[in-house]
Design an enzyme around this catalytic site. Sequence first.
Site, short mmCIF file in Angstrom:
data_model
loop_
_atom_site.label_atom_id
_atom_site.label_comp_id
_atom_site.label_asym_id
_atom_site.label_seq_id
_atom_site.Cartn_x
_atom_site.Cartn_y
_atom_site.Cartn_z
N TYR A 252 -9.91 2.87 15.99
CA TYR A 252 -9.00 3.39 14.96
C TYR A 252 -8.94 4.93 15.04
O TYR A 252 -7.86 5.52 15.02
CB TYR A 252 -9.52 2.94 13.58
CG TYR A 252 -8.68 3.38 12.39
CD1 TYR A 252 -7.48 2.73 12.07
CD2 TYR A 252 -9.09 4.43 11.57
CE1 TYR A 252 -6.73 3.12 10.96
CE2 TYR A 252 -8.35 4.83 10.47
CZ TYR A 252 -7.17 4.17 10.17
OH TYR A 252 -6.42 4.56 9.08
N GLY B 89 0.78 -1.23 0.00
CA GLY B 89 0.00 0.00 0.00
C GLY B 89 0.82 1.29 0.00
O GLY B 89 1.78 1.44 -0.77
N PRO C 143 -4.37 10.89 5.41
CA PRO C 143 -5.02 10.53 4.15
C PRO C 143 -6.54 10.45 4.31
O PRO C 143 -7.05 10.15 5.40
CB PRO C 143 -4.45 9.15 3.83
CG PRO C 143 -3.23 9.00 4.67
CD PRO C 143 -3.49 9.80 5.90
N GLY C 144 -7.23 10.68 3.20
CA GLY C 144 -8.67 10.40 3.12
C GLY C 144 -8.85 8.95 2.72
O GLY C 144 -8.22 8.06 3.30
N ILE D 106 -8.04 6.02 0.44
CA ILE D 106 -6.95 5.70 -0.48
C ILE D 106 -7.09 4.23 -0.91
O ILE D 106 -7.24 3.36 -0.04
CB ILE D 106 -5.57 5.90 0.21
CG1 ILE D 106 -5.47 7.27 0.92
CG2 ILE D 106 -4.42 5.69 -0.77
CD1 ILE D 106 -5.53 8.48 0.03
P1 NDP Z 1 -2.18 -1.64 4.01
O1 NDP Z 1 -3.12 -2.53 4.76
O2 NDP Z 1 -2.15 -1.71 2.52
O3 NDP Z 1 -0.68 -1.84 4.55
C1 NDP Z 1 -0.43 -1.83 5.94
C2 NDP Z 1 1.06 -1.93 6.16
O4 NDP Z 1 1.28 -1.87 7.59
C3 NDP Z 1 1.64 -3.26 5.67
O5 NDP Z 1 2.90 -3.01 5.10
C4 NDP Z 1 1.77 -4.08 6.95
O6 NDP Z 1 2.86 -4.99 6.95
C5 NDP Z 1 2.10 -2.98 7.96
N1 NDP Z 1 1.80 -3.43 9.33
C6 NDP Z 1 0.60 -3.81 9.84
N2 NDP Z 1 0.76 -4.21 11.13
C7 NDP Z 1 2.09 -4.08 11.41
C8 NDP Z 1 2.88 -4.34 12.56
N3 NDP Z 1 2.35 -4.82 13.70
N4 NDP Z 1 4.22 -4.07 12.49
C9 NDP Z 1 4.76 -3.60 11.36
N5 NDP Z 1 4.07 -3.35 10.23
C10 NDP Z 1 2.75 -3.60 10.27
O7 NDP Z 1 -2.55 -0.18 4.51
P2 NDP Z 1 -2.39 1.26 3.81
O8 NDP Z 1 -1.20 1.29 2.96
O9 NDP Z 1 -3.71 1.63 3.28
O10 NDP Z 1 -2.17 2.15 5.13
C11 NDP Z 1 -0.93 2.75 5.46
C12 NDP Z 1 -1.20 3.79 6.53
O11 NDP Z 1 -2.13 4.75 6.02
C13 NDP Z 1 -1.84 3.22 7.80
O12 NDP Z 1 -1.30 3.84 8.93
C14 NDP Z 1 -3.31 3.58 7.63
O13 NDP Z 1 -3.97 3.67 8.86
C15 NDP Z 1 -3.20 4.91 6.93
N6 NDP Z 1 -4.40 5.29 6.20
C16 NDP Z 1 -4.88 4.57 5.13
C17 NDP Z 1 -6.03 4.94 4.50
C18 NDP Z 1 -6.61 4.19 3.34
O14 NDP Z 1 -7.73 4.56 2.90
N7 NDP Z 1 -5.96 3.21 2.77
C19 NDP Z 1 -6.78 6.13 4.92
C20 NDP Z 1 -6.19 6.84 6.02
C21 NDP Z 1 -5.05 6.42 6.63
P3 NDP Z 1 2.70 -6.57 6.57
O15 NDP Z 1 1.78 -6.64 5.38
O16 NDP Z 1 4.12 -6.96 6.24
O17 NDP Z 1 2.17 -7.28 7.77
#
Ligand code: NDP
Length: 238
Positions: free
Chosen positions: A146, A12, A176-177, A179
């Site tokens: 959350y 992501g 972010p909104g 995404i």
């Molecule tokens: P994804 O679910 O696509 O990716 C999440 C990432 O976080 C993965 O790389 C995962 O690693 C990692 N992760 C989860 N738990 C752990 C942990 N305990 N230790 C280390 N790494 C961890 O999420 P997004 O890319 O969408 O989100 C990224 C950020 O953006 C987050 O903080 C999310 O809250 C925020 N966000 C996202 C939005 C959206 O609409 N997508 C909106 C607003 C905020 P692995 O896969 O290796 O376990």
Amino acid sequence: MGTALITGGSRGIGAQTVRAFAKKGWRTAFFYHTSEAAAQALAAQTGAVAIRCDVSDSQSVKQACAEALRVLSHIDVLVNNAGIAQQKLFTDITDDDWQRMLGVNLSGAFYVSREVLPGMISRRYGRIINVGSIWGQVGASCEVHYSAAKAGLIGLTKGLAKEVAPSGVTVNCICPGVIETDMLGSFSPDDLAVLADETPVGRLGTAEDVAHSILWLADEKSTFVTGQVVGVNGGFGE
Ligand code: NDP
């Protein structure tokens, strides 16, 4: 270009941020937790170094940060991006759900920043960029844990920004909104269409949109921007 450490880099927004930093010539390391194959593929593609870490576990963070410092020698930019989401009625949230949500989204940023900051302070330079959420700003029904964790991250950002500004370190929070990433996996195509419709620019955001803003805050010249909450949301909110 300097060095960057990105948490949650395997998928992501984090993965796109790793690609963006690597493409600009930054020496980059990233943490992943469970997505081993994706992390190794991204490392091979970009030259960034993949390090396994559970950000909610302070011992795991200590070891992983030591490894990141070994490979990068110092860290100019830290992006606290790792996060999890969950949709549940407030009264259905268990103790474990609550602890896990705060552990990953809020304590994770605390643990990693605590390891990385001393080096930044002694070098009198650093950029910490936390990835929050619009829900931390305005609150979301059925995502109260959350929302609380992300609101906490905004408080962490503002307080820490004041504390370390005299040491040349900026701390900001990107919110972010909606995404398009795996995080939206539980939403149906119809739900996503409604969310796109509710977003004034008329589309969902992309990981590239967020990575672009992170790179801007990471820039050496973004020195007068600190303690800020930067919405990357296409006008979505309230
Ligand atoms: P994804 O679910 O696509 O990716 C999440 C990432 O976080 C993965 O790389 C995962 O690693 C990692 N992760 C989860 N738990 C752990 C942990 N305990 N230790 C280390 N790494 C961890 O999420 P997004 O890319 O969408 O989100 C990224 C950020 O953006 C987050 O903080 C999310 O809250 C925020 N966000 C996202 C939005 C959206 O609409 N997508 C909106 C607003 C905020 P692995 O896969 O290796 O376990």
